[in-house]
Design a protein around this motif. Structure first.
Motif, PDB file in Angstrom:
ATOM      1  N   ASN A  51     -10.170   9.417   3.168  1.00 27.59           N
ATOM      2  CA  ASN A  51      -9.770  10.731   4.241  1.00 27.59           C
ATOM      3  C   ASN A  51      -8.568  11.252   3.343  1.00 27.59           C
ATOM      4  O   ASN A  51      -8.094  12.400   3.105  1.00 27.59           O
ATOM      5  CB  ASN A  51      -9.405  10.471   5.473  1.00 27.59           C
ATOM      6  N   ILE A  52      -7.464  10.290   3.042  1.00 27.43           N
ATOM      7  CA  ILE A  52      -6.281  10.506   2.735  1.00 27.43           C
ATOM      8  C   ILE A  52      -6.003  10.890   1.200  1.00 27.43           C
ATOM      9  O   ILE A  52      -5.570  12.223   0.808  1.00 27.43           O
ATOM     10  CB  ILE A  52      -5.183   9.312   2.535  1.00 27.43           C
ATOM     11  N   VAL A  53      -7.136  10.494   0.339  1.00 24.89           N
ATOM     12  CA  VAL A  53      -7.363  11.123  -1.052  1.00 24.89           C
ATOM     13  C   VAL A  53      -7.909  12.555  -1.055  1.00 24.89           C
ATOM     14  O   VAL A  53      -7.749  13.152  -1.745  1.00 24.89           O
ATOM     15  CB  VAL A  53      -8.298  10.129  -1.898  1.00 24.89           C
ATOM     16  N   ASN A  54      -8.781  12.583   0.015  1.00 20.64           N
ATOM     17  CA  ASN A  54      -9.496  13.818  -0.127  1.00 20.64           C
ATOM     18  C   ASN A  54      -8.583  15.017   0.296  1.00 20.64           C
ATOM     19  O   ASN A  54      -8.846  16.089   0.112  1.00 20.64           O
ATOM     20  CB  ASN A  54     -10.752  13.600   0.976  1.00 20.64           C
ATOM     21  N   SER A  55      -7.599  14.467   1.373  1.00 19.72           N
ATOM     22  CA  SER A  55      -6.772  15.617   1.764  1.00 19.72           C
ATOM     23  C   SER A  55      -5.601  15.856   0.714  1.00 19.72           C
ATOM     24  O   SER A  55      -5.479  17.208   0.690  1.00 19.72           O
ATOM     25  CB  SER A  55      -5.982  15.040   3.078  1.00 19.72           C
ATOM     26  N   GLY A  56      -4.947  15.005   0.165  1.00 15.12           N
ATOM     27  CA  GLY A  56      -4.066  15.092  -0.971  1.00 15.12           C
ATOM     28  C   GLY A  56      -2.573  15.388  -0.083  1.00 15.12           C
ATOM     29  O   GLY A  56      -1.650  15.322  -0.996  1.00 15.12           O
ATOM     30  N   VAL A  57      -2.711  15.362   1.076  1.00 14.25           N
ATOM     31  CA  VAL A  57      -1.460  15.457   1.861  1.00 14.25           C
ATOM     32  C   VAL A  57      -0.966  14.686   3.069  1.00 14.25           C
ATOM     33  O   VAL A  57      -2.054  14.801   3.901  1.00 14.25           O
ATOM     34  CB  VAL A  57      -1.080  17.187   2.239  1.00 14.25           C
ATOM     35  N   ILE A  58      -0.229  14.016   3.093  1.00 18.49           N
ATOM     36  CA  ILE A  58       0.073  13.234   4.523  1.00 18.49           C
ATOM     37  C   ILE A  58       1.409  14.027   5.105  1.00 18.49           C
ATOM     38  O   ILE A  58       2.395  14.163   4.641  1.00 18.49           O
ATOM     39  CB  ILE A  58       0.278  11.764   4.539  1.00 18.49           C
ATOM     40  N   ALA A  59       0.925  14.736   6.213  1.00 18.72           N
ATOM     41  CA  ALA A  59       2.268  15.504   7.065  1.00 18.72           C
ATOM     42  C   ALA A  59       2.853  14.302   7.670  1.00 18.72           C
ATOM     43  O   ALA A  59       2.485  13.494   8.522  1.00 18.72           O
ATOM     44  CB  ALA A  59       1.639  16.308   7.877  1.00 18.72           C
ATOM     45  N   CYS A  60       4.435  14.419   7.503  1.00 17.82           N
ATOM     46  CA  CYS A  60       5.104  13.398   8.227  1.00 17.82           C
ATOM     47  C   CYS A  60       6.091  13.971   9.177  1.00 17.82           C
ATOM     48  O   CYS A  60       6.821  14.763   8.944  1.00 17.82           O
ATOM     49  CB  CYS A  60       5.881  12.821   7.099  1.00 17.82           C
ATOM     50  N   LEU A  61       5.964  13.760  10.693  1.00 16.32           N
ATOM     51  CA  LEU A  61       6.470  14.476  11.639  1.00 16.32           C
ATOM     52  C   LEU A  61       7.554  13.419  12.308  1.00 16.32           C
ATOM     53  O   LEU A  61       7.032  12.229  12.425  1.00 16.32           O
ATOM     54  CB  LEU A  61       5.522  14.916  12.509  1.00 16.32           C
ATOM     55  N   ASP A 213      -1.764  15.972 -10.014  1.00 15.89           N
ATOM     56  CA  ASP A 213      -2.082  16.179 -11.473  1.00 15.89           C
ATOM     57  C   ASP A 213      -1.636  14.970 -12.031  1.00 15.89           C
ATOM     58  O   ASP A 213      -2.289  14.451 -13.057  1.00 15.89           O
ATOM     59  CB  ASP A 213      -1.777  17.495 -11.971  1.00 15.89           C
ATOM     60  N   GLY A 214      -0.391  14.508 -11.778  1.00 16.32           N
ATOM     61  CA  GLY A 214       0.202  13.379 -12.395  1.00 16.32           C
ATOM     62  C   GLY A 214      -0.241  12.059 -12.180  1.00 16.32           C
ATOM     63  O   GLY A 214       0.150  10.959 -12.914  1.00 16.32           O
ATOM     64  N   GLY A 215      -1.239  11.866 -11.231  1.00 15.51           N
ATOM     65  CA  GLY A 215      -1.701  10.658 -10.875  1.00 15.51           C
ATOM     66  C   GLY A 215      -1.751  10.194  -9.462  1.00 15.51           C
ATOM     67  O   GLY A 215      -2.219   9.380  -8.930  1.00 15.51           O
ATOM     68  N   ALA A 216      -0.685  11.040  -8.640  1.00 18.46           N
ATOM     69  CA  ALA A 216      -0.715  10.376  -7.128  1.00 18.46           C
ATOM     70  C   ALA A 216      -2.044  11.083  -6.358  1.00 18.46           C
ATOM     71  O   ALA A 216      -2.720  11.834  -6.747  1.00 18.46           O
ATOM     72  CB  ALA A 216       0.369  11.234  -6.429  1.00 18.46           C
ATOM     73  N   SER A 217      -2.243   9.712  -5.549  1.00 21.85           N
ATOM     74  CA  SER A 217      -3.702  10.227  -4.862  1.00 21.85           C
ATOM     75  C   SER A 217      -3.282  11.050  -3.606  1.00 21.85           C
ATOM     76  O   SER A 217      -4.315  11.830  -3.299  1.00 21.85           O
ATOM     77  CB  SER A 217      -4.099   8.870  -4.104  1.00 21.85           C
ATOM     78  N   ALA A 218      -1.868  11.193  -3.162  1.00 20.39           N
ATOM     79  CA  ALA A 218      -1.662  12.057  -2.132  1.00 20.39           C
ATOM     80  C   ALA A 218       0.079  12.098  -2.063  1.00 20.39           C
ATOM     81  O   ALA A 218       0.759  11.385  -2.872  1.00 20.39           O
ATOM     82  CB  ALA A 218      -2.113  11.473  -0.708  1.00 20.39           C
TER      83      ALA A 218
END
Length: 263
Positions: A51-61, A213-218
């Motif tokens: 799910n994290i990889v498919n999202s690309g973004v973890i929102a940090c609150l 693009d540089g290789g980060a999963s998210a």
């Protein structure tokens, strides 16, 4: 007869674009953790990682009060954020998390800046699917879990490999903008293409694509979504629009990566 006369009457496009669904009013009860037990989880760390990889973004609150945290989380998720963590220093963090889990059961929710096993256990009991740390907390890493993904914080190649060999399924490169940003991630991925990495700290929405693009999963986005001024002024409409933009950038970057590296 005019075609317009045959069409049903809807609200104007402008009202559709500006509307943010109001969050339901919920009272956070102090010490609620003593009073509930989360339903059995059907999630696994592997599913959470996907799910994290498919999202690309973890929102940090992070927020100064439970009610602000709850409304900000609702605004972000309603805008399209599918992975969100609440920082453990947020007052009432576990009660807030539990309520958000009830409101958005399909969202991947977690707790950030977890530094000990007690907070890790409280996060799990509140319904978290993942927890993150700014460093490697060995006691947490050593505890295997069937339904909680642990993302330790790393900075050096040695820490990355050590965490992975100790069982970490993904690591968080922190503080990434202070140690090279996108170029640092791209350099790390050369010897460690098999280790998923989350880039964290100081990342802006317009650089999401470059990191992935540089290789980060998210990437972790904090102020880029939960703008400090918007949080202090309880401007949840602003948070909604920032979250919507971040979700779109993440989705676009993930889709582009899938075309380049199918399967």
């Amino acid at each position: 007869m005019s075609l317009l006369l045959l069409l049903p009457k809807f609200s104007t496009p402008t009202s559709c674009f500006n509307f943010v669904p109001p969050p339901p009013q919920v009272t956070i009860r102090p010490h609620a953790l003593r009073c509930y037990h989360s339903p059995p989880s059907i999630s696994t760390p592997e599913a959470t990682l996907t799910n994290i990889v498919n999202s690309g973004v973890i929102a940090c609150l992070r927020a100064q009060s439970p009610d602000v945290a709850l409304e900000a989380a609702r605004a972000a998720i309603t805008a399209g954020i599918s992975v969100l963590e609440i920082v453990v220093s947020t007052p009432g963090v576990f009660e807030v998390l539990h309520q958000v889990v009830q409101d958005f059961p399909t969202t991947t929710l977690g707790v950030g800046t977890v530094l000990n096993t007690k907070d890790a256990e409280n996060a799990k009991n509140a319904g978290a699917k993942f927890i993150t740390s700014p460093a490697i907390v060995k006691d947490i890493l050593d505890q295997e879990s069937d339904d909680l993904l642990y993302i330790p914080g790393v900075m050096t190649p040695t820490e990355i490999l050590s965490s992975y060999n100790a069982g970490a399924k993904i690591v968080k490169v922190y503080p990434v903008s202070a140690i090279g940003g996108v170029q640092y991630i791209a350099t790390l991925k050369k010897p460690f293409p098999h280790i998923p990495m989350v880039a964290s700290q100081g990342i802006t929405t317009d650089s999401v694509g470059a990191y992935i693009d540089g290789g980060a999963s998210a990437v972790v986005l904090s102020d880029a979504i939960f703008d400090k001024k918007a949080i202090s002024e309880r401007n949840f409409t602003a948070i909604y629009h920032l979250a919507q933009l971040a979700a779109l950038q993440g989705n676009a970057a993930v889709k582009r990566k899938e075309k380049i590296y199918p399967g």
